[in-house]
Enzyme design. Structure first.
Site, PDB file in Angstrom:
ATOM      1  N   ASN A 169      81.891  73.825  38.548  1.00  0.00           N
ATOM      2  CA  ASN A 169      82.317  73.157  39.777  1.00  0.00           C
ATOM      3  C   ASN A 169      83.043  74.183  40.663  1.00  0.00           C
ATOM      4  OD1 ASN A 169      84.046  71.815  41.614  1.00  0.00           O
ATOM      5  ND2 ASN A 169      83.824  69.921  40.480  1.00  0.00           N
ATOM      6  N   ASP A 212      84.331  73.664  43.763  1.00  0.00           N
ATOM      7  CA  ASP A 212      85.159  73.056  44.819  1.00  0.00           C
ATOM      8  C   ASP A 212      86.375  73.894  45.190  1.00  0.00           C
ATOM      9  OD1 ASP A 212      83.529  70.841  44.726  1.00  0.00           O
ATOM     10  OD2 ASP A 212      84.943  69.597  43.615  1.00  0.00           O
ATOM     11  N   HIS A 213      87.032  74.460  44.158  1.00  0.00           N
ATOM     12  CA  HIS A 213      88.330  75.078  44.454  1.00  0.00           C
ATOM     13  C   HIS A 213      88.223  76.476  45.048  1.00  0.00           C
ATOM     14  CE1 HIS A 213      90.281  71.522  43.361  1.00  0.00           C
ATOM     15  NE2 HIS A 213      89.693  71.509  42.179  1.00  0.00           N
ATOM     16  N   ARG A 254      93.243  79.092  54.475  1.00  0.00           N
ATOM     17  CA  ARG A 254      93.375  80.002  55.613  1.00  0.00           C
ATOM     18  C   ARG A 254      92.507  79.577  56.795  1.00  0.00           C
ATOM     19  NH1 ARG A 254      95.671  85.319  55.045  1.00  0.00           N
ATOM     20  NH2 ARG A 254      97.626  84.807  54.045  1.00  0.00           N
ATOM     21  N   HIS A 282      81.830  68.553  44.960  1.00  0.00           N
ATOM     22  CA  HIS A 282      82.257  67.213  45.360  1.00  0.00           C
ATOM     23  C   HIS A 282      82.486  67.191  46.867  1.00  0.00           C
ATOM     24  CE1 HIS A 282      85.489  63.829  44.608  1.00  0.00           C
ATOM     25  NE2 HIS A 282      84.558  63.460  45.462  1.00  0.00           N
ATOM     26  N   ARG A 315      84.023  65.328  49.411  1.00  0.00           N
ATOM     27  CA  ARG A 315      84.988  64.223  49.525  1.00  0.00           C
ATOM     28  C   ARG A 315      84.942  63.621  50.921  1.00  0.00           C
ATOM     29  NH1 ARG A 315      89.260  63.837  45.797  1.00  0.00           N
ATOM     30  NH2 ARG A 315      90.184  62.593  47.436  1.00  0.00           N
ATOM     31  N   ARG A 368      88.326  67.680  51.989  1.00  0.00           N
ATOM     32  CA  ARG A 368      89.478  68.566  51.759  1.00  0.00           C
ATOM     33  C   ARG A 368      89.090  69.925  51.172  1.00  0.00           C
ATOM     34  NH1 ARG A 368      92.586  65.541  46.885  1.00  0.00           N
ATOM     35  NH2 ARG A 368      92.791  64.001  48.520  1.00  0.00           N
ATOM     36  N   HIS A 369      87.920  70.001  50.514  1.00  0.00           N
ATOM     37  CA  HIS A 369      87.469  71.333  50.087  1.00  0.00           C
ATOM     38  C   HIS A 369      86.040  71.611  50.567  1.00  0.00           C
ATOM     39  CE1 HIS A 369      86.468  68.776  46.686  1.00  0.00           C
ATOM     40  NE2 HIS A 369      87.661  68.843  46.134  1.00  0.00           N
ATOM     41  N   GLU A 394      78.897  65.442  43.486  1.00  0.00           N
ATOM     42  CA  GLU A 394      79.822  64.339  43.217  1.00  0.00           C
ATOM     43  C   GLU A 394      80.149  63.665  44.542  1.00  0.00           C
ATOM     44  OE1 GLU A 394      82.057  66.551  39.481  1.00  0.00           O
ATOM     45  OE2 GLU A 394      83.141  66.205  41.357  1.00  0.00           O
ATOM     46  N   THR A 401      89.732  53.031  37.289  1.00  0.00           N
ATOM     47  CA  THR A 401      90.348  52.352  36.161  1.00  0.00           C
ATOM     48  C   THR A 401      91.764  52.912  36.017  1.00  0.00           C
ATOM     49  OG1 THR A 401      89.603  54.051  34.646  1.00  0.00           O
ATOM     50  CG2 THR A 401      88.126  52.181  34.977  1.00  0.00           C
ATOM     51  N   THR A 402      92.521  52.385  35.066  1.00  0.00           N
ATOM     52  CA  THR A 402      93.908  52.847  34.922  1.00  0.00           C
ATOM     53  C   THR A 402      93.980  54.347  34.645  1.00  0.00           C
ATOM     54  OG1 THR A 402      93.706  51.980  32.696  1.00  0.00           O
ATOM     55  CG2 THR A 402      95.082  50.731  34.215  1.00  0.00           C
ATOM     56  N   GLU A 413      79.307  60.419  32.732  1.00  0.00           N
ATOM     57  CA  GLU A 413      80.192  61.563  32.476  1.00  0.00           C
ATOM     58  C   GLU A 413      81.548  60.974  32.099  1.00  0.00           C
ATOM     59  OE1 GLU A 413      80.061  64.979  35.018  1.00  0.00           O
ATOM     60  OE2 GLU A 413      82.208  65.354  34.737  1.00  0.00           O
ATOM     61  N   HIS A 442      86.553  67.216  33.317  1.00  0.00           N
ATOM     62  CA  HIS A 442      87.876  67.147  33.956  1.00  0.00           C
ATOM     63  C   HIS A 442      88.963  67.732  33.051  1.00  0.00           C
ATOM     64  CE1 HIS A 442      90.153  65.834  37.483  1.00  0.00           C
ATOM     65  NE2 HIS A 442      91.175  65.933  36.649  1.00  0.00           N
ATOM     66  N   GLY A 443      89.606  68.744  33.572  1.00  0.00           N
ATOM     67  CA  GLY A 443      90.765  69.332  32.897  1.00  0.00           C
ATOM     68  C   GLY A 443      90.422  70.192  31.693  1.00  0.00           C
ATOM     69  N   GLY A 449      85.636  73.022  36.430  1.00  0.00           N
ATOM     70  CA  GLY A 449      85.894  73.678  37.705  1.00  0.00           C
ATOM     71  C   GLY A 449      87.216  74.394  37.772  1.00  0.00           C
TER      72      GLY A 449
HETATM   73  N1  PXP Z   1      83.686  66.116  36.535  1.00  0.00           N
HETATM   74  C1  PXP Z   1      83.996  65.334  37.591  1.00  0.00           C
HETATM   75  C2  PXP Z   1      83.251  64.060  37.774  1.00  0.00           C
HETATM   76  C3  PXP Z   1      84.964  65.742  38.522  1.00  0.00           C
HETATM   77  O1  PXP Z   1      85.240  64.953  39.571  1.00  0.00           O
HETATM   78  C4  PXP Z   1      85.589  66.992  38.341  1.00  0.00           C
HETATM   79  C5  PXP Z   1      86.549  67.520  39.357  1.00  0.00           C
HETATM   80  O2  PXP Z   1      87.589  66.747  39.561  1.00  0.00           O
HETATM   81  C6  PXP Z   1      85.260  67.751  37.238  1.00  0.00           C
HETATM   82  C7  PXP Z   1      84.300  67.295  36.331  1.00  0.00           C
HETATM   83  C8  PXP Z   1      85.892  69.089  36.976  1.00  0.00           C
HETATM   84  O3  PXP Z   1      87.234  68.939  36.698  1.00  0.00           O
HETATM   85  P1  PXP Z   1      88.143  70.244  36.622  1.00  0.00           P
HETATM   86  O4  PXP Z   1      88.160  70.840  37.998  1.00  0.00           O
HETATM   87  O5  PXP Z   1      89.459  69.717  36.193  1.00  0.00           O
HETATM   88  O6  PXP Z   1      87.520  71.165  35.622  1.00  0.00           O
END
Ligand code: PXP
Length: 256
Positions: free
Chosen positions: A14, A16-17, A25, A50, A52, A56-57, A80, A110-111, A161, A204-205, A226
């Site tokens: 990913n 995005d960042h 900048r 993603h 959004r 934002r990115h 995404e 969800t929560t 996922e 994620h994470g 990502g």
């Molecule tokens: N999968 C999904 C559906 C996501 O939305 C994201 C980014 O938020 C990721 C994976 C990647 O997460 P991370 O950037 O924490 O690795």
């Protein structure tokens, strides 16, 4: 029959960042499309981005260029998006290989943070159908909860996922017992979703330190990572960070 662990796990990177950094900048550097190209050259199995609602990115222009790059390189693009009319129409026009529906607004979650497919079923079904009709493989980013898996299986989505954020946070907080309990849910979710005919992804994470047990889940077919990879690229470079993540995933799979 092929033993489940003989099936490889794809690494979706990913980017995005990279766009987050560029946008800090307001210029054009670093370019997320250049990052996608470098990721492909380093062996990424797919590119995830993603778009959004607040841009934002990743921007619309980035998404157009990513779609062109991935088509040219024959690499799957996983877009995404939130299930809004605007986003679904953009995805239907771009026709990425996969369209992963994610929550953006609080009421869609969800929560723990996954998409509330059970609660939003009637709103999501037409969006999923529109994306599937456009030729996208639809993926739903959900918690590994039985009612969310059942709801996902009753749509035209082909993939779920599972959200690994709570697992990653529990480890960050030093709460090993909680992390193990969540890991068990992620494993159970993999079994149930696979039995329901859904392909199983996780994301994620995930980091070098926490990815192994997730990569070793037999039903896992793809991990989308990502933030950690892009952050680690500051120290190692993007190619080495991706290759190291891919090696850890392959090693965890082989050792399972
Ligand atoms: N999968 C999904 C559906 C996501 O939305 C994201 C980014 O938020 C990721 C994976 C990647 O997460 P991370 O950037 O924490 O690795």
């Amino acid at each position: 029959m092929t033993p489940v662990h003989d099936k490889p796990v794809r690494l979706g990177v990913n980017i995005d960042h990279v766009a987050t950094l560029r946008n800090a900048r307001g210029g054009t550097h670093p370019d997320p499309v250049d990052a996608a190209m470098a990721a492909i050259e380093a062996g990424a199995d797919g590119i995830t981005a993603h778009l959004r609602e607040d841009r934002r990115h990743i921007t619309d222009g980035d998404m157009d260029r990513l779609a062109a790059l991935c088509e040219d390189r024959d690499v799957p693009l996983n877009m995404e998006l939130a299930a809004t009319e605007e986003m679904v129409e953009i995805a239907a026009r771009l026709k990425p290989h996969a369209a992963c529906l994610v929550p953006e607004r609080r009421e869609e979650r969800t929560t723990e943070g996954g998409l509330d497919v059970a609660g939003q079923h009637n709103r999501l079904v037409p969006a999923i159908a529109r994306l599937a009709d456009a030729g996208c493989r639809v993926s739903l980013f959900i918690e590994a909860a039985p009612h969310q898996i059942d709801a996902a299986a009753s749509t035209r989505a082909e993939v779920v996922e599972f959200h690994t954020g709570a697992y990653a946070h529990a480890l960050d907080d030093g709460n090993e017992d909680k992390a193990q309990a969540i890991l068990e849910q992620l494993r159970d979710g993999g079994r149930s979703a696979d039995a329901a005919g859904l392909e199983v992804h996780y994301g994620h994470g995930l980091t070098f330190d926490n990815v192994r047990p997730v990569a070793a889940i037999p039903e896992a077919r793809e991990l989308n990572i990502g933030h950690f990879i892009i952050g680690e690229a500051v120290f190692l470079g993007l190619g080495p960070a991706i290759r190291r993540m891919a090696d850890i995933i392959a090693d965890a799979r082989a050792a399972a």
